[in-house]
Design a protein around this motif. Structure first.
Motif, PDB file in Angstrom:
ATOM      1  N   LEU A 207      33.452  34.290  40.267  1.00 22.03           N
ATOM      2  CA  LEU A 207      34.230  33.146  40.401  1.00 22.03           C
ATOM      3  C   LEU A 207      35.487  33.019  39.543  1.00 22.03           C
ATOM      4  O   LEU A 207      36.274  32.745  40.220  1.00 22.03           O
ATOM      5  N   GLY A 208      35.462  33.594  38.334  1.00 19.49           N
ATOM      6  CA  GLY A 208      36.577  33.240  37.566  1.00 19.49           C
ATOM      7  C   GLY A 208      37.592  34.184  38.007  1.00 19.49           C
ATOM      8  O   GLY A 208      38.956  33.926  38.073  1.00 19.49           O
ATOM      9  N   THR A 209      37.499  35.445  38.593  1.00 20.06           N
ATOM     10  CA  THR A 209      38.363  36.317  39.188  1.00 20.06           C
ATOM     11  C   THR A 209      39.022  35.585  40.305  1.00 20.06           C
ATOM     12  O   THR A 209      40.461  35.799  40.609  1.00 20.06           O
ATOM     13  N   GLY A 210      38.252  35.176  41.054  1.00 17.78           N
ATOM     14  CA  GLY A 210      38.511  34.389  42.336  1.00 17.78           C
ATOM     15  C   GLY A 210      39.802  33.494  41.963  1.00 17.78           C
ATOM     16  O   GLY A 210      40.630  33.046  42.711  1.00 17.78           O
ATOM     17  N   ARG A 211      39.301  32.425  40.874  1.00 19.11           N
ATOM     18  CA  ARG A 211      40.495  31.459  40.550  1.00 19.11           C
ATOM     19  C   ARG A 211      41.554  32.300  39.840  1.00 19.11           C
ATOM     20  O   ARG A 211      42.694  31.493  40.201  1.00 19.11           O
ATOM     21  N   LEU A 212      41.447  33.392  39.280  1.00 23.70           N
ATOM     22  CA  LEU A 212      42.592  33.885  38.737  1.00 23.70           C
ATOM     23  C   LEU A 212      43.765  34.391  39.849  1.00 23.70           C
ATOM     24  O   LEU A 212      44.893  34.300  40.042  1.00 23.70           O
ATOM     25  N   GLU A 215      44.121  29.955  41.745  1.00 26.62           N
ATOM     26  CA  GLU A 215      44.932  29.175  40.999  1.00 26.62           C
ATOM     27  C   GLU A 215      45.825  29.716  39.766  1.00 26.62           C
ATOM     28  O   GLU A 215      46.810  29.246  39.664  1.00 26.62           O
ATOM     29  N   GLY A 216      45.282  31.079  39.271  1.00 25.81           N
ATOM     30  CA  GLY A 216      45.933  31.660  38.375  1.00 25.81           C
ATOM     31  C   GLY A 216      47.389  32.298  38.921  1.00 25.81           C
ATOM     32  O   GLY A 216      47.988  32.843  37.875  1.00 25.81           O
ATOM     33  N   GLY A 217      47.503  32.633  40.126  1.00 25.12           N
ATOM     34  CA  GLY A 217      48.797  33.306  40.546  1.00 25.12           C
ATOM     35  C   GLY A 217      48.864  34.539  40.297  1.00 25.12           C
ATOM     36  O   GLY A 217      49.959  35.345  40.487  1.00 25.12           O
ATOM     37  N   MET A 218      47.806  35.320  40.011  1.00 20.75           N
ATOM     38  CA  MET A 218      47.667  36.943  39.842  1.00 20.75           C
ATOM     39  C   MET A 218      47.248  37.639  40.978  1.00 20.75           C
ATOM     40  O   MET A 218      46.725  37.115  41.809  1.00 20.75           O
ATOM     41  N   THR A 219      47.996  38.670  40.908  1.00 26.54           N
ATOM     42  CA  THR A 219      47.536  39.708  42.071  1.00 26.54           C
ATOM     43  C   THR A 219      46.465  40.653  41.625  1.00 26.54           C
ATOM     44  O   THR A 219      46.139  40.631  40.492  1.00 26.54           O
ATOM     45  N   PRO A 220      45.710  41.351  42.397  1.00 29.20           N
ATOM     46  CA  PRO A 220      44.902  42.486  42.117  1.00 29.20           C
ATOM     47  C   PRO A 220      45.245  43.165  41.196  1.00 29.20           C
ATOM     48  O   PRO A 220      44.645  43.644  40.155  1.00 29.20           O
ATOM     49  N   GLU A 221      46.527  43.704  41.343  1.00 36.12           N
ATOM     50  CA  GLU A 221      47.327  44.700  40.581  1.00 36.12           C
ATOM     51  C   GLU A 221      47.624  44.164  39.044  1.00 36.12           C
ATOM     52  O   GLU A 221      47.097  45.000  38.120  1.00 36.12           O
TER      53      GLU A 221
END
Length: 279
Positions: A207-212, A215-221
């Motif tokens: 769940l937290g990774t999905g929010r990153l 909402e968090g604006g991060m890419t997988p990389e």
């Protein structure tokens, strides 16, 4: 708004429940039919006011929107059943990906659309993929998407990308649930941690990774770079994953696409006959 559902299996019942619990529709605004009428009766017990219809024709007649939540091999029978009772102003929405918009328009006298829901819609999350036939107006699109927005984020896509986007949106939850299951089971086998504890931690992590990623604006990389310190534990484990997973997702996508093409061919054969399908 009056809405009809033909088919109350896994996804049909999920959508009905999501629309009602989200407040998008009242049970009294929904009529439903199913080959096994007991399934609709169970929904009516759960959501008092929902109308149980004994036939597909009654579920479709006079409704503003009619959702077809049926399997590919059922389309010829259902479309033949309801076509005479439909009117041009109605909107019929199929949730079955191998059925083409052009086929729906050939068979039905009304407006047609296709949408691909996701199990995540059950909790008012995820995407719903939307595609529209040539008779659908901008107002029709807005009306359907306003309804879907109660349970998801409606995203318009080109029909040619139906399969790959469905892999990501609709099949994706099952794929990633499988990885979580394998991760948790390995943790239990290797360390003896209680499965319930491992699953709780892993679920919160997902769940937290999905929010990153949203909402968090991060890419997988970016996430990998932030977590994996050069020479550290995570970096070492990622190296192992790169070897073990090499080509895995390419094979997965080829598998889903092959099955999609097979199902699409069967639908075309059913609707138009072997000779037309073979041209």
């Amino acid at each position: 708004m009056n809405v009809g559902f033909i088919g109350t299996g896994s996804m049909g019942s999920l959508l009905i429940g999501a629309f009602i619990t989200s407040g998008a529709l009242k049970p009294s605004q929904i009529a439903a039919s199913n080959r096994t009428i007991a399934k609709v009766e169970c929904l009516a017990d759960l959501y008092p006011g929902l109308r149980v219809e004994a036939s597909n024709v009654e579920a479709a007649k006079g409704k503003d929107i009619v959702f077809l939540c049926i399997k590919p091999h059922e389309f010829r029978s259902v479309l033949s059943d309801i076509r005479a009772s439909l009117r041009p102003e109605q909107l019929v929405v199929s949730i079955t990906s191998p059925v083409m918009l052009s086929q729906l328009e050939d068979w039905l006298p009304c407006k047609t659309a296709k949408m691909i829901p996701s199990i995540t819609n059950h909790v008012g999350s995820g995407a719903t993929l939307c595609m529209y036939g040539s008779r659908v107006s901008a107002e029709d699109q807005q009306r359907l998407e306003a309804l879907l927005r109660h349970i998801s984020e409606p995203i318009r896509i080109d029909e040619q990308y139906t399969r790959i986007v469905s892999d990501l949106s609709s099949c994706g939850p099952a794929f990633f649930a499988y990885f979580i299951q394998q991760f948790v089971d390995a943790a239990v086998r290797e360390t003896g941690i209680r499965r319930s504890d491992a699953l709780a931690v892993a679920s919160a992590m997902l769940l937290g990774t999905g929010r990153l990623l949203t909402e968090g604006g991060m890419t997988p990389e970016h996430i990998q770079e932030r977590v994996a310190v050069p020479g550290g534990i995570t970096a070492k484990a990622l190296e192992s994953l790169e070897i073990d997973c090499d080509g895995m997702f390419n094979r997965l996508i080829r598998t889903t696409h092959d099955k999609y093409k097979e199902d699409a061919g069967k639908v075309a054969s059913s609707l138009y006959g072997e000779e037309v399908n073979g041209q």
